[in-house]
Scaffold this active site. Structure first.
Site, mmCIF file in Angstrom:
data_model
loop_
_atom_site.group_PDB
_atom_site.id
_atom_site.type_symbol
_atom_site.label_atom_id
_atom_site.label_comp_id
_atom_site.label_asym_id
_atom_site.label_seq_id
_atom_site.Cartn_x
_atom_site.Cartn_y
_atom_site.Cartn_z
ATOM 1 C CB VAL A 52 102.100 -31.677 13.475
ATOM 2 C CG1 VAL A 52 100.593 -31.522 13.385
ATOM 3 C CG2 VAL A 52 102.715 -31.431 12.111
ATOM 4 C CG ASN B 162 106.666 -40.698 14.398
ATOM 5 O OD1 ASN B 162 105.885 -40.856 15.329
ATOM 6 N ND2 ASN B 162 107.821 -41.327 14.338
ATOM 7 C CB THR C 260 109.282 -43.555 3.887
ATOM 8 O OG1 THR C 260 108.891 -42.248 3.464
ATOM 9 C CG2 THR C 260 109.250 -44.495 2.702
ATOM 10 C CB SER D 167 99.475 -38.155 11.284
ATOM 11 O OG SER D 167 99.814 -38.172 12.638
ATOM 12 C CD GLU E 234 109.426 -28.952 10.451
ATOM 13 O OE1 GLU E 234 110.621 -28.743 10.694
ATOM 14 O OE2 GLU E 234 108.953 -30.086 10.267
ATOM 15 C CB CYS F 82 106.215 -33.438 4.887
ATOM 16 S SG CYS F 82 105.966 -33.512 6.663
ATOM 17 N NE ARG G 134 118.384 -23.949 0.918
ATOM 18 C CZ ARG G 134 117.278 -24.642 1.106
ATOM 19 N NH1 ARG G 134 116.199 -24.355 0.417
ATOM 20 N NH2 ARG G 134 117.253 -25.638 1.944
HETATM 21 P P1 NAD Z 1 107.315 -35.872 14.967
HETATM 22 O O1 NAD Z 1 108.158 -37.063 14.763
HETATM 23 O O2 NAD Z 1 107.945 -34.554 15.291
HETATM 24 O O3 NAD Z 1 106.246 -36.151 16.139
HETATM 25 C C1 NAD Z 1 105.531 -37.332 16.267
HETATM 26 C C2 NAD Z 1 105.490 -37.691 17.750
HETATM 27 O O4 NAD Z 1 104.614 -38.814 17.913
HETATM 28 C C3 NAD Z 1 106.846 -38.121 18.315
HETATM 29 O O5 NAD Z 1 107.204 -37.267 19.396
HETATM 30 C C4 NAD Z 1 106.623 -39.572 18.777
HETATM 31 O O6 NAD Z 1 107.317 -39.905 19.978
HETATM 32 C C5 NAD Z 1 105.128 -39.586 18.994
HETATM 33 N N1 NAD Z 1 104.540 -40.937 18.970
HETATM 34 C C6 NAD Z 1 104.762 -41.941 18.092
HETATM 35 N N2 NAD Z 1 104.016 -43.026 18.419
HETATM 36 C C7 NAD Z 1 103.322 -42.688 19.532
HETATM 37 C C8 NAD Z 1 102.389 -43.371 20.333
HETATM 38 N N3 NAD Z 1 102.018 -44.632 20.048
HETATM 39 N N4 NAD Z 1 101.867 -42.742 21.414
HETATM 40 C C9 NAD Z 1 102.235 -41.472 21.712
HETATM 41 N N5 NAD Z 1 103.115 -40.768 20.977
HETATM 42 C C10 NAD Z 1 103.655 -41.371 19.896
HETATM 43 O O7 NAD Z 1 106.413 -35.732 13.648
HETATM 44 P P2 NAD Z 1 105.729 -34.408 13.067
HETATM 45 O O8 NAD Z 1 106.702 -33.658 12.232
HETATM 46 O O9 NAD Z 1 104.996 -33.708 14.167
HETATM 47 O O10 NAD Z 1 104.680 -35.049 12.059
HETATM 48 C C11 NAD Z 1 103.541 -35.729 12.536
HETATM 49 C C12 NAD Z 1 102.621 -35.971 11.348
HETATM 50 O O11 NAD Z 1 102.166 -34.713 10.821
HETATM 51 C C13 NAD Z 1 103.250 -36.705 10.175
HETATM 52 O O12 NAD Z 1 102.267 -37.521 9.587
HETATM 53 C C14 NAD Z 1 103.632 -35.601 9.213
HETATM 54 O O13 NAD Z 1 103.644 -36.036 7.868
HETATM 55 C C15 NAD Z 1 102.498 -34.617 9.419
HETATM 56 N N6 NAD Z 1 102.833 -33.206 9.139
HETATM 57 C C16 NAD Z 1 104.034 -32.700 9.518
HETATM 58 C C17 NAD Z 1 104.318 -31.362 9.281
HETATM 59 C C18 NAD Z 1 105.642 -30.765 9.644
HETATM 60 O O14 NAD Z 1 105.894 -29.635 9.242
HETATM 61 N N7 NAD Z 1 106.492 -31.431 10.393
HETATM 62 C C19 NAD Z 1 103.348 -30.527 8.703
HETATM 63 C C20 NAD Z 1 102.109 -31.090 8.362
HETATM 64 C C21 NAD Z 1 101.865 -32.440 8.584
HETATM 65 C C1 UGA Z 2 105.690 -28.400 3.681
HETATM 66 C C2 UGA Z 2 104.441 -27.658 3.176
HETATM 67 O O1 UGA Z 2 104.825 -26.342 2.753
HETATM 68 C C3 UGA Z 2 103.389 -27.551 4.278
HETATM 69 O O2 UGA Z 2 102.205 -26.945 3.753
HETATM 70 C C4 UGA Z 2 103.064 -28.962 4.778
HETATM 71 O O3 UGA Z 2 102.128 -28.899 5.828
HETATM 72 C C5 UGA Z 2 104.338 -29.625 5.262
HETATM 73 O O4 UGA Z 2 105.299 -29.677 4.185
HETATM 74 C C6 UGA Z 2 104.133 -31.039 5.712
HETATM 75 O O5 UGA Z 2 103.219 -31.707 5.300
HETATM 76 O O6 UGA Z 2 104.979 -31.419 6.507
HETATM 77 P P1 UGA Z 2 107.814 -27.754 5.179
HETATM 78 O O7 UGA Z 2 108.352 -29.056 4.687
HETATM 79 O O8 UGA Z 2 107.841 -27.477 6.633
HETATM 80 O O9 UGA Z 2 106.266 -27.614 4.739
HETATM 81 O O10 UGA Z 2 108.589 -26.538 4.466
HETATM 82 P P2 UGA Z 2 108.459 -25.784 3.047
HETATM 83 O O11 UGA Z 2 108.485 -24.335 3.299
HETATM 84 O O12 UGA Z 2 107.369 -26.321 2.225
HETATM 85 O O13 UGA Z 2 109.849 -26.177 2.367
HETATM 86 C C7 UGA Z 2 110.143 -27.511 1.957
HETATM 87 C C8 UGA Z 2 111.466 -27.538 1.212
HETATM 88 O O14 UGA Z 2 111.339 -26.949 -0.084
HETATM 89 C C9 UGA Z 2 112.583 -26.768 1.920
HETATM 90 O O15 UGA Z 2 113.794 -27.478 1.812
HETATM 91 C C10 UGA Z 2 112.641 -25.462 1.142
HETATM 92 O O16 UGA Z 2 113.865 -24.832 1.232
HETATM 93 C C11 UGA Z 2 112.333 -25.965 -0.261
HETATM 94 N N1 UGA Z 2 111.797 -24.906 -1.140
HETATM 95 C C12 UGA Z 2 110.593 -24.333 -0.874
HETATM 96 C C13 UGA Z 2 112.525 -24.514 -2.251
HETATM 97 O O17 UGA Z 2 113.619 -25.048 -2.514
HETATM 98 N N2 UGA Z 2 112.014 -23.537 -3.058
HETATM 99 C C14 UGA Z 2 110.823 -22.933 -2.810
HETATM 100 O O18 UGA Z 2 110.416 -22.035 -3.592
HETATM 101 C C15 UGA Z 2 110.090 -23.343 -1.683
#
Ligand code: NAD
Ligand code: UGA
Length: 458
Positions: A15, A90, A93, A130, A164, A275, A432
């Site tokens: 993110v 991050n 859970t 986050s 993603e 997520c 899929r």
């Molecule tokens: P990530 O694990 O890829 O990145 C988090 C980063 O934070 C890591 O690189 C870690 O080293 C760093 N970090 C942890 N503690 C730290 C500290 N004290 N100081 C500096 N850096 C530190 O996680 P992510 O996928 O980017 O997700 C981040 C948040 O965003 C989560 O809450 C997740 O639920 C939310 N989110 C993720 C997605 C997604 O698609 N991955 C989408 C929307 C929201």
């Molecule tokens: C999801 C949400 O779509 C984002 O809006 C949100 O920001 C993010 O979580 C988050 O909070 O991290 P992401 O997990 O990256 O995004 O991917 P999705 O495209 O949502 O897919 C999630 C899972 O559901 C995948 O395994 C995908 O294959 C599956 N999926 C999705 C299905 O099996 N069927 C569908 O119709 C859609």
């Protein structure tokens, strides 16, 4: 917008990295610094080999890096210089103590708040990027405002909705940007600063303003609703398999109702990713902690249905391969949790691989971007696992292919060539529903889709 606005992001992950790259790209007058405690990750962000795969990301980073986008491990200097700090660490859970397996582990968030407090020498806006449980902003504000330095901090909630694989597209043209703040004059002033950053490229009618608690809760709720759709359609896929109804036809008919809509109705092996499961379980924990047990059980069932769908997939493989796969070579097409990402966090493919290994199958994994994670994801699991970049080599000699990630690449392979090299009967389990099942059947495969009649050649 103030032309010298200094933006800091703490957390350079999936993110923090893409989000800040797009902000820097669209706001050339802001100076954006992205920091992380993980120095390898920062080194990769400063190299030609970015730490995450995301279509379009390279170009955005290339345009902004060194101009107004910087990646650094010097968090204290970043904090001192910042006007506005995004927290993008991050929130996995919790695995221990109270709420283990459900609640969010907020230790990284709290460490960040304490570090901001220790290093700041001026008042700042702190933005929750986050996904946090509802009312986390209260805890962050309490820590930050416990300073004896006379500094005032405003905590905003600005959850990220990117998915993603489509992160750059989602960030450049978002359905909405959500910004929550305290509804006091200082809170509204801070909200305005953040709105102005997004207004550089996001139309005003796509920016939703609210109180902080609505914003925090909306993020968890959005993910829960999306995951619920996947579990709903997957539950119906099981009924299709018993009744000769076809899940894609059902999804099309149901999704044609504009009140329901066509998106997120694709049946498969279940949802993965870092997520959905974590955020629904967090919602379950929040409901339980307010004594709302029926609400908790309702959302928990979305996760239970997801686990059942994966277990059903394995049972189907076993039942159709004469109830034994011990010693049989099974090629897994895909290891990432979805296409266009190398991310394997909570990937259903990891669970499938473990279950196949428990049955003593010989597992060969192929994936264009995720193979480097196989050894850690399957660490400590006994059995024979091979990684193979080339899907043709992975399938050669295999008794079955299980397609687990919907990479476009797998739709365009030469399946005649693959069929010729496989052990017979050749099985294909399409987790899929993304291949041309009739064409595969005509080539000689026995094809097992999800939620559709199998096409047998045995
Ligand atoms: P990530 O694990 O890829 O990145 C988090 C980063 O934070 C890591 O690189 C870690 O080293 C760093 N970090 C942890 N503690 C730290 C500290 N004290 N100081 C500096 N850096 C530190 O996680 P992510 O996928 O980017 O997700 C981040 C948040 O965003 C989560 O809450 C997740 O639920 C939310 N989110 C993720 C997605 C997604 O698609 N991955 C989408 C929307 C929201
Ligand atoms: C999801 C949400 O779509 C984002 O809006 C949100 O920001 C993010 O979580 C988050 O909070 O991290 P992401 O997990 O990256 O995004 O991917 P999705 O495209 O949502 O897919 C999630 C899972 O559901 C995948 O395994 C995908 O294959 C599956 N999926 C999705 C299905 O099996 N069927 C569908 O119709 C859609």
């Amino acid at each position: 917008m103030d032309s010298t606005l200094n933006i800091l992001c703490i957390g350079a992950g999936y993110v923090g990295g893409p989000t800040m790259a797009v902000i820097a790209d669209r706001c050339p007058h802001a100076r954006v610094t992205v920091t992380d405690i993980n120095s390898d990750r920062i080194k990769a962000w400063n190299s030609d080999n970015l730490p995450i795969y995301e279509p379009g990301l390279d170009a955005v980073v290339r345009r902004a890096r060194g101009r107004n986008l910087f990646f650094s491990t010097d968090i204290p200097a970043g904090i001192r210089a910042a006007d506005i700090i995004f927290v993008s660490v991050n929130t996995p859970t919790k695995t221990f103590g109270q709420g283990a397996g459900r609640a969010s582990d907020l230790q990284y968030c709290e460490q960040t708040a304490r570090q901001i407090l220790a290093c700041a020498d001026s008042s700042k806006i702190v933005v929750e990027k986050s996904t946090f449980p509802v009312r986390t902003a209260e805890a962050i504000a309490r820590i930050l405002n416990s300073n004896g330095k006379g500094l005032a901090f405003q905590v905003l909630s600005n959850p990220e909705f990117l998915a993603e694989g489509s992160a750059i597209q989602d960030l450049e043209a978002p359905d909405r940007v959500l910004i929550g703040s305290e509804e006091t004059p200082a809170g509204l002033r801070a909200r305005r600063v953040l709105v102005d950053i997004y207004r550089a490229w996001v139309p005003a009618d796509r920016i939703i303003e609210s109180n902080v608690w609505s914003s925090e809760l909306s993020k968890l709720t959005a993910n829960a609703f999306l995951a619920q759709r996947v579990s709903s359609i997957n539950s119906i896929s099981a009924i299709c398999e018993r009744t000769d109804a076809d899940i894609d036809e059902v999804a099309r008919a149901v999704g044609a109702d504009s009140r329901i809509g066509p998106k997120f109705l694709k049946a498969g092996i279940g949802f993965g990713g870092s997520c959905f499961k974590k955020d629904i379980l967090n919602l379950v924990y929040i409901a339980e902690s307010y004594g709302l047990m029926e609400v908790a059980r309702y959302w928990e069932s979305v996760v239970t249905m997801n686990e059942w769908q994966e277990a059903r997939f394995i049972r189907n493989i076993l039942a159709n391969m004469f109830n034994t796969i011990a010693g049989k070579r099974i090629a897994l097409f895909g290891f990432a949790f979805k296409a266009d990402t190398g991310d394997t966090r909570e990937s259903q493919a990891v669970a499938v691989a473990k279950d196949l290994l428990a049955e003593r199958a010989h597992v060969v994994i192929t994936d264009p971007k995720a193979l480097e994670y196989v050894s850690t994801d399957l660490a400590g699991i006994d059995g024979v696992v091979e990684c193979e970049r080339d899907p043709y080599v992975a399938a050669a000699g295999a008794h079955a292919i299980a397609l687990l990630t919907d990479w476009d690449l797998y739709r365009t392979l030469d399946y005649r060539r693959i069929f010729d090299t496989m052990a017979k009967p050749a099985y294909l389990f399409d987790g899929r529903n993304c291949l041309d099942h009739d064409a595969l059947h005509a080539l000689g495969f026995s094809v097992f889709p999800v939620g559709k009649r199998p096409l047998l050649n045995i």
